[in-house]
Design a protein around this motif. Structure first.
Motif, PDB file in Angstrom:
ATOM      1  N   ASN A   1      49.765  65.641  36.709  1.00  0.00           N
ATOM      2  CA  ASN A   1      50.884  65.703  37.447  1.00  0.00           C
ATOM      3  C   ASN A   1      50.829  67.344  38.114  1.00  0.00           C
ATOM      4  OD1 ASN A   1      52.221  63.342  36.938  1.00  0.00           O
ATOM      5  ND2 ASN A   1      52.987  64.203  35.008  1.00  0.00           N
TER       6      ASN A   1
ATOM      7  N   ASP B   1      56.108  67.419  33.550  1.00  0.00           N
ATOM      8  CA  ASP B   1      55.084  67.827  34.712  1.00  0.00           C
ATOM      9  C   ASP B   1      53.860  68.504  34.184  1.00  0.00           C
ATOM     10  OD1 ASP B   1      56.758  66.990  37.121  1.00  0.00           O
ATOM     11  OD2 ASP B   1      58.378  67.696  35.701  1.00  0.00           O
TER      12      ASP B   1
ATOM     13  N   GLY C   1      54.896  62.582  40.319  1.00  0.00           N
ATOM     14  CA  GLY C   1      54.319  62.419  39.113  1.00  0.00           C
ATOM     15  C   GLY C   1      54.186  61.036  38.489  1.00  0.00           C
TER      16      GLY C   1
END
Length: 703
Positions: free
Chosen positions: A122, A117, A88
């Motif tokens: 991500n 996220d 991420g």
């Protein structure tokens, strides 16, 4: 001085013993410090306390420390912006907080990650690695301390005003949420739901993502309960009180909360059943289906408390909801005062009046009302025997409906009233449904300025909320509010069906209502987990221009919504009053629908329904279903029909009845495209069938 000298000499003679005792006390003190249970709160900005005035005291870990007491040491290892994903844009495992958390070697670890996220950098790219990365973090904590107790958390909400909500965050959020549940099972760790109690509280999230101090307190309380299993002892859901009615011929469910691991025992009709609370302190005990009967008692017992419910009946329960015409009180209806006096005889009818703490009248609400409204404490009530006291301020429509069902079926009837004057349909639909409906998701955004909501509704809310300081102050006209504060309290409670009277506050946008009404019915059926019968009242007659088309839309929706039916009310309208007082007659029509389609009685429940309109020479012939012999309600000339020409002109023309058809004369030289009936805001249209039931407003194109 002599005493002081003697004391000093004593200390000198016994100094080694004194030093020894001091060292022993110090050792015990250090040992006590070492035995404090270490709790690590691992997470992102929500854990860190972003936006809070003083995270050191206001963040959820700080508030958790106070709740847990000195036997626990709670530390905050939150890092704003952190992702669970290792790839991420800001992975948690690369932060100082991660290093410190691992070095802390906690006895208990609370992990709340995943919100960041949902960023397009991500989840779309690395979602396949999410489960493995989360499992790695869990394993790393276990390696540091094999005895560690780990809880991972369902994420706190991201609300719809978030700037990436519709572009991906909404869908990715729920995907991650489901992954978290699976990860907890796969790794055999605890799962704490930080979402449930905050999802209906957008007022606590000024930036759609981070809770204020009150929200952090809810998080702390939730974590506290999961760690300690202290959920406040034995409690029943609010719907369970003396004088209640339980739904017959369906499994009977008794449910509530107690402390984690407690055993709850319920005794009902010589049957005794027990259950152990789940990890969240919830319990539910199911008894087999039962026929109608009573009165009974129910005993609910845990190891520290006993509750006895008295005067319980088994029969049919109907949920009665909508806006002011459903809330319209029996005592104010036509002949209502006389009916109130007779209500003492209705001992098999039970009423649950979920009363509002304030009317949505033309006044500004005080600060206490505003706070309770935000806390979803807008409704309160309990079951009561139907008598002259409880019936007078109960819904007239619901009362007469219940009285008819009780009489015709000879069974006890329970009526649950949850209705709010002026409320739009958006307020009755659950948040998840609205969020995932791309047509109406934007109604959740700044609803008090939204064109989705009728201007009158917004103006009235502005008056009520004049004293509000929270820019996200809740109100019963707020989308989802009445579902969250009212309906959701009953969706685990089996019922027979729903009666509904609402629409006046949505008549400005007919097309939108045509979309929302089926959506709401579907959402309620999903919430109750069954295909509930849904019977509703069509808007009456009044001098408001959109109402004919609105009534027509309501009429069409009967065919769009399975297991539904509509009671016509336009012949009992009032030209200037949105609250006509003839409620018994309308309730009688609702009960006919229920008796015919839910109870299978051989009664006529529908008025004439147009099938087709065909031109035959110089006439238009309209054929009807649900009619063996058409007639007029007042035995006078048939009125209410109009013909529309190809140029859009409306023509009043002579109409006559022949059995189940209406014959309308076409003026010479006119080309007709459409037939209208009762297409006036306030109408005296008088077409009925042999049972005296009226025909609805309709528009029909010529075949």
């Amino acid at each position: 001085m002599k005493n002081l000298s003697n004391m000093m000499n004593h200390l000198k003679r016994n100094l080694p013993l004194f030093v020894f005792l001091i060292s022993i006390f110090s050792h015990f003190e250090l040992a006590a410090q070492k035995t404090a249970i270490k709790v690590a709160c691992i997470g992102d900005s929500v854990t860190a306390g972003y936006l809070l005035a003083n995270p050191a005291t206001d963040s959820y870990p700080s508030q958790l420390q106070i709740m847990m007491g000195e036997k626990y040491e709670v530390k905050n290892f939150g890092h704003s912006g952190a992702t669970l994903l290792k790839k991420g844009h800001k992975p948690y495992y690369k932060t100082k907080e991660y290093t410190d958390a691992i070095a802390y070697s906690p006895d208990i670890a609370i992990i709340h990650l995943g919100l960041n996220d949902t960023d397009p950098r991500n989840w779309p790219n690395y979602k396949e690695e999410f489960d493995a990365d989360y499992s790695w973090l869990i394993d790393t904590l276990k390696k540091q301390n094999p005895a560690v107790k780990i809880y991972i958390c369902r994420m706190t909400p991201i609300f719809n005003e978030h700037y990436r909500f519709k572009s991906g965050t909404r869908d990715w959020f729920w995907q991650i949420q489901s992954h978290i549940e699976n990860i907890a099972k796969a790794n055999q760790v605890g799962l704490i739901d930080l979402h449930e109690k905050l999802y209906p509280r957008p007022d606590l999230f000024p930036d759609t993502l981070h809770p204020i101090k009150e929200g952090a307190a809810i998080l702390a309380q939730t974590v506290y309960g999961n760690i300690t299993k202290d959920f406040g002892g034995l409690k029943l859901a609010a719907v369970f009180t003396d004088n209640m009615v339980l739904q017959r011929n369906q499994p009977i469910q008794i449910y509530g909360t107690a402390n984690g691991g407690d055993q709850v025992e319920v005794t009902f009709k010589q049957q005794k059943k027990s259950a152990t609370t789940d990890q969240y302190g919830k319990w539910k005990i199911t008894f087999p289906t039962m026929p109608h009967g009573g009165p009974y008692e129910i005993s609910i017992q845990s190891n520290e408390k006993n509750i006895v419910l008295k005067n319980i009946l088994v029969g049919d329960v109907w949920f009665c909801s909508g806006q002011s015409n459903m809330a319209f009180q029996l005592q104010n209806s036509e002949n209502g005062a006389a009916e109130v006096k007779k209500a003492i005889a209705n001992t098999t009818i039970r009423l649950f009046n979920a009363k509002a703490i304030r009317d949505t009248d033309d006044t500004a609400w005080d600060s206490i009302t505003l706070v309770k409204t935000n806390q979803l404490k807008f409704f309160s009530g309990s079951w009561s025997v139907c008598d002259s006291t409880s019936a007078k301020d109960f819904s007239a429509i619901a009362y007469y409906f219940g009285k008819n069902i009780a009489h015709e079926e000879n069974v006890p009837v329970g009526l649950i009233q949850v209705a709010v004057g002026g409320s739009p349909i958006e307020s009755w639909i659950d948040r998840y449904t609205l969020e995932h409906d791309d047509k109406v998701v934007d109604v959740l955004t700044n609803w008090r300025k939204s064109n989705f909501i009728m201007p009158w509704v917004r103006e009235r809310a502005d008056v009520n909320l004049k004293n509000a300081t929270n820019t996200k102050q809740r109100h019963p006209y707020d989308p989802s509010y009445n579902f969250e504060a009212g309906v959701s309290n009953f969706t685990n409670f089996p019922i027979k069906g729903v009666i509904w009277y609402q629409g006046e506050s949505n008549a400005h946008n007919i097309e939108l209502y045509e979309h929302l009404m089926p959506v709401m019915v579907q959402s309620w059926r999903k919430a109750w987990g069954t295909n509930l019968p849904f019977y509703y009242v069509q808007l009456s007659s009044i001098d408001r221009p959109t109402w004919p088309a609105f009534r027509d839309a309501q009429n069409r929706m009967q065919k769009q919504i399975p297991n539904s039916g509509m009671a016509v009310s336009m012949d009992y309208g009032d030209v200037s009053n949105v609250h006509p007082i003839k409620k018994k007659e309308v309730a009688d029509r609702l009960s006919l629908l229920a008796l015919r389609y839910t109870y299978g009685k051989s009664v006529t429940a529908n008025g004439p329904s147009p099938l087709k309109a065909v031109q035959k020479e110089n006439t238009v012939v309209v054929s009807f279903a649900f009619a063996k012999q058409l007639a007029t309600a007042d035995k006078k000339e048939l009125i209410g029909f109009e013909l529309v020409t190809d140029k859009g002109n409306h023509i009043q023309s002579k109409a006559t009845i022949i059995k189940n058809q209406v014959i309308i004369t076409i003026p010479k030289g006119e080309k007709i495209t459409t037939v209208l009936y009762a297409w006036k805001p306030f109408t005296a249209a008088n077409l009925v069938n042999e049972a005296g039931l009226p025909c609805s407003t309709f528009k029909l194109e010529l075949n």
